[in-house]
Design a protein around this motif. Structure first.
Motif, PDB file in Angstrom:
ATOM      1  N   SER A 132       0.962  -1.379   0.044  1.00 49.14           N
ATOM      2  CA  SER A 132       0.119   0.212  -0.171  1.00 49.14           C
ATOM      3  C   SER A 132       0.847   1.006  -0.549  1.00 49.14           C
ATOM      4  N   CYS A 157       1.571  -3.836   3.193  1.00 48.88           N
ATOM      5  CA  CYS A 157      -0.064  -4.006   4.049  1.00 48.88           C
ATOM      6  C   CYS A 157       0.029  -4.945   5.956  1.00 48.88           C
ATOM      7  N   CYS A 163      -4.689  -5.858   0.443  1.00 47.33           N
ATOM      8  CA  CYS A 163      -4.153  -4.858  -0.607  1.00 47.33           C
ATOM      9  C   CYS A 163      -4.274  -5.560  -2.065  1.00 47.33           C
TER      10      CYS A 163
END
Length: 1086
Positions: A132, A157, A163
């Motif tokens: 992310s 993530c 994610c």
């Protein structure tokens, strides 16, 4: 002093640090609350988006959100993520627009499309699966259209989040999922446990977190493993002893008692409960079977007591009448004595009275005269009274055939007929024979003696019985006289005449035998009289009591005995007779009279020794063939008919049994019953017991119709004498067949006999019969054979055949739905009473066929075991495969078993329907008794299948679906059983469930298949099973549930609808089956 300062400084430092920490905690809690609120907002948008896209798989949005994203019990993973992301967790959460984009693209492809942040020109580390990124600007998570630019500070993530590839934001994993940080597997190069490949982006680029939340068929990586439970999305715990954990569990489930659950168990073994349930069912069935047997015994005892009470009541009434009779006779004797004393000086009329006048009944009073020698036994010694009674009873069978009917004479002119009911058509007796009134009197007397024998007390003498008859009167039946003139029947197909110009009359109180060679139309003649002849052109007239009325108007008082012995084999002799009596006797008749009627018939037919024996079937032997034949006749005798038609009642009987049957019919004739029967070649003793004889030649022509004692005289007048030691019926049959010719007449032609009969009676001789006789041809050939020279083409023959079949079918339909008025004046039991009678009979038959029922249950039990072992209800398909096999197996077994309801009793139904019994009550009773199997069979099957599989759906839900499915398939089986023969019905019962399930498993039917799917019971049953099971899956199963239902076009809201549709199909199938029951073979039901 320094130590004190040092302590104070330390305390101040601690205070300052604690103050700063408390402020930091407060600040951290404030951020956590904001994050939690944001997550609640985002998860609410997720569930709303799913509900908008998949409304068919969510019933309650708030409940689904709580089951999937309620982290309030343990939000620790949020605090950890906040620390891992250095406080910018909020900027890494997906917005509403990104969430919508993910689910929209997932529905189409299962992955994310390119977007503003991740495309061919911009693909940062945050675009990789499990990673992310954050944004430097503040943005509104509620904006459904605007995407934030999220490309900075890419990190793996967080644990508890996933994610997706192509998105740079985080979405929390639902409850029931396990989303830890991935680890690189050096041997495979994959990031376990998510199996996505690591793409090198730099030195510090490593495996991230979870990459997607998908349905279980695509990947089960985020699902909490079976045998473990995950209280949070970052914690996984092994199941402890005594518990089990399914795939995607958030807590461990405690095992039921009497089950064994080892650590790390994925399911509990509850087969013990299935065994206990089947033991309970078997115990209850055994109790019902044994108790029902006891109930039947108790019922028989009550019926025996009822018979004794009826006999006792009749005996008391008889004794009262005897006392009154004695008083009347004493007074009469005293008055007569005084009269003789007074008139002795005036005349001697008494001593010179004509003896023939003494044998008549006095018309002025109901009492018998003192001077009637055949009644009063005062002059006979007491030891000869019984001998006198037996002589009179023996004479009962000798006097009736001897009198000759004379319709033109007025019965009122004969004083011997003054006792007879003036509403009855009577005959005059000649001076050498006893009158008809005495026959009625002897018949009634004999009946009273038989009633008294039932009480097993002092028997009545003939004198007492006749005295009682004179006091009480004789209860006569309605009389039916059948006369026919020029009755002819011609087949519609080929124009062949099977009955020609038959003229005559069948009188009440007489037994007529219809005889003739094969092909003479004997059965056709009786069918024509009974109104059962179809497919023919009927000419001539048939009069009932001198009026042109339909024979169906007297249906309730007409008995027809078919040639086949159509008797219920799993009922006793008495039960068969009692059922016929209760359904067909007048509803106003007292129970005592019904008891006497049934007992009289049993005694008359010689069935006392087998009254409690089962009639028997092909598989189970019962009474003998002769006894079965007599029961077949008794079914019509117990309804006290006025017209009794029998089709070859003596076939298969020996001479003794035939005479016993004829004696019983003789007693019916004494009550004024008009009896006609078809016979082939009776013995001489049997031949002499008939009143009238009707001889038919081949082609349906009458050769003789008149009194039996004059047939030899008539044939002698034609030069046909019966040789010595030859049975007259045999000789006549040989003459009609042309096998034997009369002595001294070598030119004799049997074809001339019908013409001679018509000529001797003054009837008009048909032209075609004259031509046939002139040619010397057989009269059964078509006389219109002059057209044989006309050669027809194949098309003409085909068209004539088709048109003939259409005419025959139309004639059958028109004949079937013919409506006439009822002139029988007999009110039979209502629908409800007949329904109760049918219900009791069918229940009794099922109890006696308990072995067959037990075999059905055993097969279902074994089927449940094998289906439970082989056809597992798996979480991956929500039990689709297991329930598919359940529908096939249950439908097949239940349909084949339901065929027995109607296919085995077709002939019984046709006979009972033709007798006027209520067909709605018959069908309703059969179906009502089958409901017992409808309730029990799902229990037997599920006791093994359900407890071997232990699906997530409840036992009650599975039972309800199976119950209505069995109800549905039984109705469909009724249609097969009624409309098809047994072999074809079984074949359809095997193929229909398989084809139905194949149609139900089609994902996207098109054209006509789409419409057939709506009427397919398997589709609705499978949907009901799937919905009941899918409702129990929540949390991480949300997408999997929606995907499974969407792929099959099922709707979670339609469970009640599925149940209603199955019940409706079952009810509609029963309605169609009932219509088919009324319509198919309609001519046999009249």
């Amino acid at each position: 002093m320094d130590d004190i300062r040092r302590h104070l400084c330390l305390m101040c430092l601690i205070f300052l640090v604690s103050g700063v920490r408390s402020q930091l905690d407060e600040s951290f809690d404030s951020v956590s609350r904001r994050i939690y609120e944001s997550i609640e907002l985002m998860t609410g948008n997720i569930t709303n988006e799913v509900a908008d896209k998949f409304p068919f798989c969510i019933t309650d949005v708030d409940k689904e959100r709580n089951d999937a994203f309620n982290f309030s019990s343990n939000p620790d993973f949020l605090s950890l993520c906040l620390l891992e992301t250095d406080g910018d967790m909020l900027r890494r959460l997906c917005s509403v627009a990104e969430v919508k984009f993910y689910f929209n693209t997932y529905v189409r492809t299962g992955d994310a499309y390119v977007n503003n942040n991740c495309n061919s020109s911009s693909w940062g580390p945050g675009c990789e699966p499990g990673w992310s990124s954050t944004t430097s600007t503040v943005f509104d998570l509620q904006n459904p259209t605007k995407w934030p630019a999220r490309t900075e500070n890419s990190k793996p993530c967080c644990s508890g989040f996933f994610c997706p590839r192509g998105l740079t934001c985080m979405i929390p994993c639902p409850l029931g999922a396990y989303c830890p940080r991935a680890k690189l597997n050096s041997s495979t190069g994959l990031c376990d446990p998510y199996s996505y490949q690591l793409t090198p982006r730099g030195v510090n680029h490593t495996c991230g977190g979870a990459d997607r939340w998908a349905d279980v068929k695509r990947t089960d990586e985020v699902f909490c493993s079976a045998g473990f439970y995950c209280p949070t999305t970052t914690e996984r715990t092994i199941c402890s002893d005594g518990h089990y954990c399914r795939l995607g569990s958030t807590s461990q489930s405690r095992c039921y008692p009497f089950t064994t659950c080892e650590p790390n168990s994925t399911n509990q073994n509850i087969q013990a409960y299935g065994v206990m349930l089947i033991v309970i069912i078997i115990t209850l069935l055994l109790l019902i079977y044994n108790c029902s047997d006891q109930l039947l015994v108790i019922r028989e005892r009550r019926r025996a007591k009822a018979r004794e009470a009826a006999a006792r009541s009749a005996r008391e009434s008889m004794r009262a009448r005897e006392r009154w009779q004695l008083a009347r006779e004493a007074g009469k004797r005293w008055a007569s004595k005084r009269q003789r004393q007074l008139s002795r000086t005036f005349s001697c009329i008494q001593s010179s009275k004509n003896p023939e006048e003494e044998e008549t009944l006095a018309p002025s009073g109901p009492l018998l005269s003192d001077d009637v020698s055949f009644v009063h036994l005062s002059t006979i010694p007491e030891e000869n009274v019984e001998q006198k009674s037996s002589v009179e009873l023996r004479d009962l069978y000798e006097i009736q055939p001897s009198y000759i009917a004379d319709q033109e004479e007025d019965p009122k002119k004969d004083p011997s007929l003054a006792f007879i009911d003036p509403n009855v058509n009577h005959h005059k007796a000649n001076k050498h024979h006893i009158g008809h009134s005495r026959i009625h009197l002897f018949e009634y007397a004999y009946g009273e003696i038989e009633k008294e024998k039932m009480t097993q007390t002092n028997h009545l003498t003939l004198m007492d019985a006749i005295s009682k008859a004179t006091l009480g009167g004789i209860k006569s039946r309605p009389q039916i006289e059948v006369s026919f003139k020029d009755l002819s029947l011609t087949l519609k197909g080929n124009g062949k005449k099977i009955l020609r110009n038959v003229t005559g009359k069948l009188m009440p109180g007489r037994i007529a035998a219809v005889m003739g060679p094969s092909g003479a139309g004997k059965t056709t003649f009786l069918n024509a009289l009974a109104g059962k002849a179809t497919g023919c052109v009927v000419t001539g007239s048939v009069l009932i009591n001198g009026k042109p009325e339909s024979i169906y108007s007297y249906k309730k008082i007409i008995g027809f005995v078919p040639q086949d012995d159509i008797v219920h084999g799993n009922l006793t002799v008495e039960e068969n007779l009692w059922f016929s009596a209760r359904c067909r006797l007048p509803v106003s008749m007292p129970e005592e009279e019904k008891v006497f009627i049934v007992e009289r018939v049993i005694e008359a037919l010689g069935l006392q020794s087998v009254r409690d024996s089962l009639v028997g079937t092909v598989e189970k032997r019962g009474i003998s063939g002769g006894q079965r034949k007599r029961v077949n006749v008794g079914l019509e005798m117990v309804m006290e008919p006025s017209l009794l038609i029998l089709d070859e009642p003596t076939s298969g009987l020996d001479s003794t049994s035939s005479q016993l049957l004829l004696k019983a019919l003789r007693r019916e004739a004494l009550a004024g019953v008009n009896i006609s029967m078809v016979l082939h070649q009776p013995s001489y003793g049997l031949f002499k017991m008939f009143d009238d004889i009707m001889l038919l030649a081949k082609g349906g022509c009458t050769v003789y119709l008149g009194p039996a004692d004059e047939i030899e005289k008539y044939f002698s007048s034609l030069g046909i004498n019966v040789p010595d030691r030859i049975n007259p019926p045999d000789h006549f049959m040989d003459i009609l067949e042309g096998i034997v010719k009369p002595d001294g007449n070598p030119n004799f032609e049997c074809n001339d006999l019908p013409i001679k009969w018509l000529y001797s009676n003054g009837y008009e001789i048909p032209v075609d019969l004259q031509k046939a006789s002139a040619r010397g041809s057989n009269t059964n050939n078509n006389p219109s054979s002059s057209d044989n020279g006309n050669i027809k083409t194949f098309g003409q023959d085909l068209w004539e055949e088709v048109w003939c079949n259409i005419e025959l079918k139309w004639d059958s339909i028109r004949h079937s739905f013919l409506r006439v008025k009822d002139f029988s004046n007999r009110q039979t039991p209502s629908f409800f009473k007949q329904f109760i009678l049918f219900l009791r009979r069918v229940a009794k038959q099922r109890f006696r066929d308990a072995r067959v029922q037990a075999q059905d249950y055993l097969i279902l039990l074994l089927c449940g075991i094998f289906m439970g072992i082989l056809a597992k209800v798996k979480d991956e398909d929500f039990g689709f495969a297991g329930y598919t096999y359940t529908i096939i197996s249950m439908s097949l077994l239940c349909m084949i078993a339901a065929l027995r309801t109607f296919s085995q009793d077709k002939m019984h139904y046709w006979r009972e329907s033709a007798a006027g019994m209520n067909r709605v009550a018959y069908f309703a009773a059969k179906d009502s008794i089958d409901h017992f199997n409808t309730v029990i069979k799902p229990l037997v099957y599920l006791s093994m299948f359900y407890f071997f599989n232990n699906p997530r759906s409840t036992f009650a839900a599975n039972y309800i679906v199976t119950l209505v499915m069995v109800y549905c398939v039984e109705g469909i089986a009724y249609i097969f059983a009624i409309t098809l023969n047994p072999g074809s019905a079984q074949l359809c019962s095997v193929l229909f469930p398989v084809i139905s399930v194949l149609l139900a498993t089609q994902k996207e039917p098109v054209g006509i298949m789409k419409h057939l799917m709506k009427a397919n019971y398997s589709r609705w049953a499978l949907e009901a099973y799937m919905i009941a099971n899918a409702k129990m899956y929540s949390g991480v199963w949300l997408i999997s549930r929606c995907g499974a239902l969407w792929g099959r076009r099922y709707n979670l809201h339609d469970w009640i609808t599925c149940i209603e549709v199955l019940v409706g199909i079952g009810a509609l199938a029963r309605l169609v089956a009932f219509i088919c029951l009324l319509s198919f073979n309609r001519k046999r039901q009249r």
